[in-house]
Write a protein that holds these residues in place. Sequence first.
Motif, PDB file in Angstrom:
ATOM      1  N   UNK A  30      -6.097   8.570  10.264  1.00  0.00           N
ATOM      2  CA  UNK A  30      -6.862   7.377  10.640  1.00  0.00           C
ATOM      3  C   UNK A  30      -6.676   6.278   9.597  1.00  0.00           C
ATOM      4  N   UNK A  31      -6.319   5.073  10.074  1.00  0.00           N
ATOM      5  CA  UNK A  31      -6.008   4.001   9.134  1.00  0.00           C
ATOM      6  C   UNK A  31      -4.813   4.384   8.280  1.00  0.00           C
ATOM      7  N   UNK A  32      -3.839   5.045   8.908  1.00  0.00           N
ATOM      8  CA  UNK A  32      -2.742   5.691   8.182  1.00  0.00           C
ATOM      9  C   UNK A  32      -1.746   4.763   7.524  1.00  0.00           C
ATOM     10  N   UNK A  33      -1.838   3.451   7.793  1.00  0.00           N
ATOM     11  CA  UNK A  33      -0.966   2.507   7.092  1.00  0.00           C
ATOM     12  C   UNK A  33       0.505   2.796   7.308  1.00  0.00           C
ATOM     13  N   UNK A  34       1.231   2.989   6.234  1.00  0.00           N
ATOM     14  CA  UNK A  34       2.674   3.205   6.328  1.00  0.00           C
ATOM     15  C   UNK A  34       3.041   4.539   6.951  1.00  0.00           C
ATOM     16  N   UNK A  35       2.064   5.435   7.086  1.00  0.00           N
ATOM     17  CA  UNK A  35       2.345   6.745   7.671  1.00  0.00           C
ATOM     18  C   UNK A  35       2.971   7.727   6.713  1.00  0.00           C
ATOM     19  N   UNK A  36       3.013   7.391   5.430  1.00  0.00           N
ATOM     20  CA  UNK A  36       3.721   8.259   4.485  1.00  0.00           C
ATOM     21  C   UNK A  36       3.042   9.618   4.351  1.00  0.00           C
ATOM     22  N   UNK A  37       1.716   9.667   4.462  1.00  0.00           N
ATOM     23  CA  UNK A  37       1.088  10.981   4.389  1.00  0.00           C
ATOM     24  C   UNK A  37       1.487  11.849   5.576  1.00  0.00           C
ATOM     25  N   UNK A  76       0.826  -1.210   0.000  1.00  0.00           N
ATOM     26  CA  UNK A  76       0.000   0.000   0.000  1.00  0.00           C
ATOM     27  C   UNK A  76       0.858   1.256   0.000  1.00  0.00           C
ATOM     28  N   UNK A  77       1.997   1.198   0.668  1.00  0.00           N
ATOM     29  CA  UNK A  77       2.926   2.333   0.679  1.00  0.00           C
ATOM     30  C   UNK A  77       3.367   2.699  -0.735  1.00  0.00           C
ATOM     31  N   UNK A  78       3.674   1.698  -1.530  1.00  0.00           N
ATOM     32  CA  UNK A  78       4.127   1.964  -2.899  1.00  0.00           C
ATOM     33  C   UNK A  78       3.014   2.571  -3.746  1.00  0.00           C
ATOM     34  N   UNK A  79       1.761   2.226  -3.420  1.00  0.00           N
ATOM     35  CA  UNK A  79       0.631   2.743  -4.189  1.00  0.00           C
ATOM     36  C   UNK A  79       0.247   4.164  -3.779  1.00  0.00           C
ATOM     37  N   UNK A  80       0.404   4.484  -2.499  1.00  0.00           N
ATOM     38  CA  UNK A  80      -0.093   5.755  -1.985  1.00  0.00           C
ATOM     39  C   UNK A  80       1.013   6.802  -1.868  1.00  0.00           C
ATOM     40  N   UNK A  81       2.251   6.452  -2.168  1.00  0.00           N
ATOM     41  CA  UNK A  81       3.388   7.364  -1.963  1.00  0.00           C
ATOM     42  C   UNK A  81       3.193   8.679  -2.726  1.00  0.00           C
ATOM     43  N   UNK A  82       3.035   8.610  -4.043  1.00  0.00           N
ATOM     44  CA  UNK A  82       2.900   9.838  -4.832  1.00  0.00           C
ATOM     45  C   UNK A  82       1.624  10.603  -4.513  1.00  0.00           C
ATOM     46  N   UNK A  83       0.452   9.934  -4.402  1.00  0.00           N
ATOM     47  CA  UNK A  83      -0.738  10.686  -3.996  1.00  0.00           C
ATOM     48  C   UNK A  83      -0.586  11.367  -2.637  1.00  0.00           C
ATOM     49  N   UNK A  84       0.154  10.756  -1.720  1.00  0.00           N
ATOM     50  CA  UNK A  84       0.371  11.378  -0.413  1.00  0.00           C
ATOM     51  C   UNK A  84       1.200  12.646  -0.541  1.00  0.00           C
ATOM     52  N   UNK A  85       2.236  12.616  -1.372  1.00  0.00           N
ATOM     53  CA  UNK A  85       3.035  13.822  -1.598  1.00  0.00           C
ATOM     54  C   UNK A  85       2.182  14.934  -2.194  1.00  0.00           C
ATOM     55  N   UNK A  86       1.365  14.566  -3.192  1.00  0.00           N
ATOM     56  CA  UNK A  86       0.496  15.566  -3.823  1.00  0.00           C
ATOM     57  C   UNK A  86      -0.499  16.134  -2.825  1.00  0.00           C
ATOM     58  N   UNK A  87      -1.061  15.274  -1.982  1.00  0.00           N
ATOM     59  CA  UNK A  87      -2.041  15.731  -0.996  1.00  0.00           C
ATOM     60  C   UNK A  87      -1.398  16.649   0.031  1.00  0.00           C
ATOM     61  N   UNK A  88      -0.211  16.282   0.508  1.00  0.00           N
ATOM     62  CA  UNK A  88       0.466  17.100   1.517  1.00  0.00           C
ATOM     63  C   UNK A  88       0.791  18.490   0.984  1.00  0.00           C
ATOM     64  N   UNK A  89       1.083  18.583  -0.310  1.00  0.00           N
ATOM     65  CA  UNK A  89       1.463  19.864  -0.915  1.00  0.00           C
ATOM     66  C   UNK A  89       0.278  20.661  -1.437  1.00  0.00           C
ATOM     67  N   UNK A  90      -0.916  20.094  -1.338  1.00  0.00           N
ATOM     68  CA  UNK A  90      -2.093  20.717  -1.958  1.00  0.00           C
ATOM     69  C   UNK A  90      -2.646  21.898  -1.184  1.00  0.00           C
ATOM     70  N   UNK A  91      -2.317  21.987   0.100  1.00  0.00           N
ATOM     71  CA  UNK A  91      -2.901  23.028   0.941  1.00  0.00           C
ATOM     72  C   UNK A  91      -4.211  22.627   1.579  1.00  0.00           C
ATOM     73  N   UNK A  92      -4.680  21.396   1.351  1.00  0.00           N
ATOM     74  CA  UNK A  92      -5.960  20.959   1.907  1.00  0.00           C
ATOM     75  C   UNK A  92      -5.960  20.971   3.428  1.00  0.00           C
ATOM     76  N   UNK A  93      -4.768  20.865   4.027  1.00  0.00           N
ATOM     77  CA  UNK A  93      -4.669  20.838   5.486  1.00  0.00           C
ATOM     78  C   UNK A  93      -3.832  21.993   6.013  1.00  0.00           C
ATOM     79  N   UNK A  94      -3.842  23.090   5.289  1.00  0.00           N
ATOM     80  CA  UNK A  94      -2.984  24.227   5.662  1.00  0.00           C
ATOM     81  C   UNK A  94      -3.360  24.839   7.006  1.00  0.00           C
ATOM     82  N   UNK A  95      -4.609  24.674   7.440  1.00  0.00           N
ATOM     83  CA  UNK A  95      -5.044  25.250   8.716  1.00  0.00           C
ATOM     84  C   UNK A  95      -5.008  24.251   9.866  1.00  0.00           C
ATOM     85  N   UNK A  96      -4.613  23.025   9.591  1.00  0.00           N
ATOM     86  CA  UNK A  96      -4.552  21.987  10.624  1.00  0.00           C
ATOM     87  C   UNK A  96      -3.195  22.031  11.316  1.00  0.00           C
ATOM     88  N   UNK A  97      -3.213  21.877  12.636  1.00  0.00           N
ATOM     89  CA  UNK A  97      -1.975  21.861  13.404  1.00  0.00           C
ATOM     90  C   UNK A  97      -1.744  20.523  14.104  1.00  0.00           C
TER      91      UNK A  97
END
Length: 206
Positions: free
Chosen positions: A43-50, A17-38
């Motif tokens: 949840x169900x974070x798997x490899x923790x790559x996100x 699952x880590x190999x499948x979600x690696x690139x989408x996790x990078x894109x999600x982290x850089x998207x700004x979707x969580x810019x206001x979260x501290x």
Amino acid sequence: RDGDVDPQAAYRFTRVMHSMIFLPSLAAARSGALSEVRHLLDVGGGSGIFSAALIAHQPEVSACVLDLPQVCEASRRILRPYETAARVKYHPCNFFHDPWPAEVDGVWLSNVLHDWPVETCKTLLKKAYHSLPIGGRIVIHEALLDACRCSPRFTTLFHLLMLMNHRGQQFTKEDLFGLLLDLSLIHISEPTRLLSPSYAVSCLKK
């Protein structure tokens, strides 16, 4: 749902699952979707790559992976080469039966809801809702079906896989909005494409 998983099987599955979600996790982290979260709960974070990617992009953030103990241990092994791995926290538990941490202002659900029937998804969303303060944010990361439920091709095939193997499903935008509105959540955003075919749908708690 009982969490009875062999540690080696958990590691092998989490690694795939880590190999499948690696690139989408990078894109999600850089998207700004969580810019206001501290304080994020992955949840169900798997490899923790996100979580590791988000900390790299937003160094002020703390991120905690909530998953089965065997998966959390697999995550520690998989993340060792990454610079931010030491800052990823863990809350080993069964997310159906055990309490969730309360000191968070964001819940990230990446490729989690598609594993379960709709009523089970509602249970998980209610737990997410009750773990957040007013103004807290839930972000759902999934591959979305079009309104016709026959496209895009990748998501349709993935939908069939989830249905046959897990009694789960992929969702349309309207499906997710309906689930979130049932929880009296407001300020639901339009899906943001992160990396084809993945989208994030974000909402705030009243």
